[in-house]
Motif scaffolding. Structure first.
Motif: not given
Length: 138
Positions: A1-4, A9, A66
């Motif tokens: 899974m690609n964490q954004q 973004t 985050r």
């Protein structure tokens, strides 16, 4: 899974290819370009101190980008734990510093005209049993 990261973004991040070269001499070198490091740099600059922020990634790379954008009061440990570790007076002073930090964030947002939707919306501390209520009341 690609964490954004939401913030990365939804905003245009600065181009790292146009960074200012690190000065040969400064009064203070600040390691880390998160909230704390940038706030320290701002404070030094206001006092005429020549400071540089050194960040291995990009500004706000770590926890600062985050979190949910909340400014909360309190300590990482429970107040009863803080009181046992540091004594009542110091624990109370530390908690007051957490309260004061919210006002400082609000002040910086106003002074720097930061369009971030800052709002004081309150804080709820709930107890789901009598023992928890008694502990919170103490």
């Amino acid at each position: 899974m690609n964490q954004q990261i939401y913030w990365h973004t939804t905003v245009k991040m600065p181009n790292d290819s146009n960074l200012t070269p690190i000065p040969e001499k400064v009064d203070v070198a600040i390691i880390g370009g998160g909230y704390t490091g940038l706030s320290a740099a701002r404070t030094f600059a206001q006092r005429g101190v020549k400071a540089v922020v050194l960040e291995a990634e990009t500004i706000g790379w770590g926890a600062s980008s985050r979190n949910g954008g909340m400014t909360l009061t309190g300590l990482k440990v429970a107040m009863q734990t803080a009181i046992k570790r540091y004594g009542h007076d110091l624990a109370k002073t530390l908690f007051q510093a957490s309260i004061d930090s919210v006002a400082l964030v609000e002040q910086i947002v106003k002074e720097e005209n930061i369009d971030c939707g800052f709002a004081r919306t309150g804080h709820l501390l709930a107890a789901n049993k009598p023992k928890t209520f008694r502990r919170a009341k103490r």
